[in-house]
Design a protein around this motif. Structure first.
Motif, PDB file in Angstrom:
ATOM      1  N   LYS A   1      -1.938 -16.693   3.088  1.00 44.41           N
ATOM      2  CA  LYS A   1      -2.443 -17.057   1.853  1.00 44.41           C
ATOM      3  C   LYS A   1      -2.145 -18.641   1.416  1.00 44.41           C
ATOM      4  CE  LYS A   1       1.257 -14.832  -0.711  1.00 44.41           C
ATOM      5  NZ  LYS A   1       1.534 -13.840  -1.852  1.00 44.41           N
TER       6      LYS A   1
ATOM      7  N   LEU B   1      -6.026 -21.827  -3.961  1.00 46.23           N
ATOM      8  CA  LEU B   1      -7.544 -21.951  -4.111  1.00 46.23           C
ATOM      9  C   LEU B   1      -7.955 -23.294  -4.572  1.00 46.23           C
ATOM     10  CD1 LEU B   1      -8.024 -18.877  -6.207  1.00 46.23           C
ATOM     11  CD2 LEU B   1      -9.001 -19.191  -3.872  1.00 46.23           C
TER      12      LEU B   1
ATOM     13  N   TYR C   1      -5.640 -16.696  -4.498  1.00 45.64           N
ATOM     14  CA  TYR C   1      -5.605 -17.140  -3.193  1.00 45.64           C
ATOM     15  C   TYR C   1      -6.714 -17.148  -2.168  1.00 45.64           C
ATOM     16  CZ  TYR C   1      -0.656 -15.540  -4.755  1.00 45.64           C
ATOM     17  OH  TYR C   1       0.422 -15.188  -5.840  1.00 45.64           O
ATOM     18  N   SER C   2      -6.384 -18.348  -1.300  1.00 51.79           N
ATOM     19  CA  SER C   2      -7.511 -18.093  -0.355  1.00 51.79           C
ATOM     20  C   SER C   2      -6.602 -17.784   1.077  1.00 51.79           C
ATOM     21  CB  SER C   2      -7.899 -19.650  -0.153  1.00 51.79           C
ATOM     22  OG  SER C   2      -8.864 -19.646   1.093  1.00 51.79           O
TER      23      SER C   2
ATOM     24  N   ILE D   1      -9.380 -13.985  -6.354  1.00 54.81           N
ATOM     25  CA  ILE D   1      -9.290 -14.853  -7.907  1.00 54.81           C
ATOM     26  C   ILE D   1      -9.182 -13.868  -9.049  1.00 54.81           C
ATOM     27  CG2 ILE D   1     -10.451 -16.618  -9.286  1.00 54.81           C
ATOM     28  CD1 ILE D   1     -12.388 -16.958  -7.033  1.00 54.81           C
TER      29      ILE D   1
ATOM     30  N   ASP E   1     -11.518 -15.266  -0.569  1.00 54.51           N
ATOM     31  CA  ASP E   1     -10.542 -15.884  -1.768  1.00 54.51           C
ATOM     32  C   ASP E   1     -10.568 -14.675  -2.905  1.00 54.51           C
ATOM     33  OD1 ASP E   1     -10.682 -18.270  -0.805  1.00 54.51           O
ATOM     34  OD2 ASP E   1     -12.126 -19.222  -2.082  1.00 54.51           O
TER      35      ASP E   1
END
Length: 274
Positions: free
Chosen positions: A55, A58, A72-73, A80, A78
């Motif tokens: 992770k 973002l 987290y991306s 959110i 993603d």
């Protein structure tokens, strides 16, 4: 006497209050563990085998939203978290978004497992039997993750787990996730030839040569790998080693072995490193 009674009553009231307070704290803790936060959602999805990669933060453009809380991306998804469900309004009709209460999942890659992600969000917990869309089963995904991350202890453990895969998964697993992958495998030297060597890596090795294994001891083949060696400057491989000595070789997998058919594994561009 009266003072003693009053003290006892006060202690009883205090004890009753503590007893009533404890369950409430436990309920609050449980509710927090099931709340829709980016951390909880990440944990649920990760334990459901639906995430790939580490992770990362973002982008700033996502974090600039006035209701943004955390996120987290991870790989091609993603996660959110917004303060309220109102923060997700502008994304509800987005073609690559999955919106659930105050959480948005953005699918940057393939979306074939979207229903699985939705099921985890609705359950508020990890679910068993799920896997990413480009795998064919949770079993295959587990094997590939361990192979890719170097969790198997060498050749024997790798092929032991490979042989436990369902037959329908073996060829696909080898072709897509193992072929041409570089590995470092160790075993007992069986025999050397001008441009390849043979290594056995299971149980007790009793000094069988390559011809004997191929013809009479074929049950050894699934735990044998043949290494096409990188000859330096055109010179033949000349090892100061004897049959049965331990040897470690690095190379790229180019042949799948089989327990049922009793065939060996193969490496190319092999380099003896020990």
């Amino acid at each position: 006497m009266r003072k003693t009674i009053i003290v006892i009553i006060m202690l009883l009231l205090l004890l009753t209050g503590c007893m009533n307070e404890s369950p409430n704290k436990e309920e609050t803790k449980e509710e927090n563990n099931r709340a829709y936060t980016a951390d909880n959602v990440y944990q649920w999805l990760n334990e459901s085998n639906l995430l790939e990669g580490e992770k990362e933060p973002l982008s700033e453009s996502v974090q600039s939203h006035e209701q943004f809380v955390n996120g987290y991306s991870t790989g091609d998804i993603d996660i959110i978290e917004y303060e309220t469900a109102e923060g997700t309004e502008q994304l509800k009709e987005h073609p690559i978004a999955l919106v659930h209460e105050n959480i948005v999942l953005m699918f940057l890659g393939q979306m074939s497992q979207k229903d699985s992600f939705k099921a985890v969000l609705e359950a508020r917990k990890p679910l068993e039997g799920l896997y990413r869309g480009y795998f064919n089963s949770a079993e295959q995904q587990s094997f590939v993750h361990q192979f890719r991350d170097g969790k198997f202890n060498g050749f024997e453990e790798t092929v032991d787990h490979f042989y436990k895969l369902e037959d329908s998964l073996k060829s696909d697993t080898f072709t897509r996730f193992m072929y041409q992958k570089e590995v470092t495998w160790k075993g007992k030297l069986v025999q050397t030839f001008p441009d390849f060597l043979v290594v056995y890596a299971s149980g007790t090795y009793n000094g069988e040569n390559w011809l004997n294994i191929e013809t009479n001891s074929t049950e050894m083949l699934p735990y044998t790998f043949v290494v096409e060696t990188q000859n330096l400057e055109g010179q033949s491989l000349d090892l100061k080693m004897e049959r049965g000595d331990s040897i470690t070789v690095k190379g790229k997998i180019n042949k799948q072995g089989s327990l049922e058919r009793e065939t060996n594994w193969g490496l190319e561009n092999g380099l003896v490193i020990q």
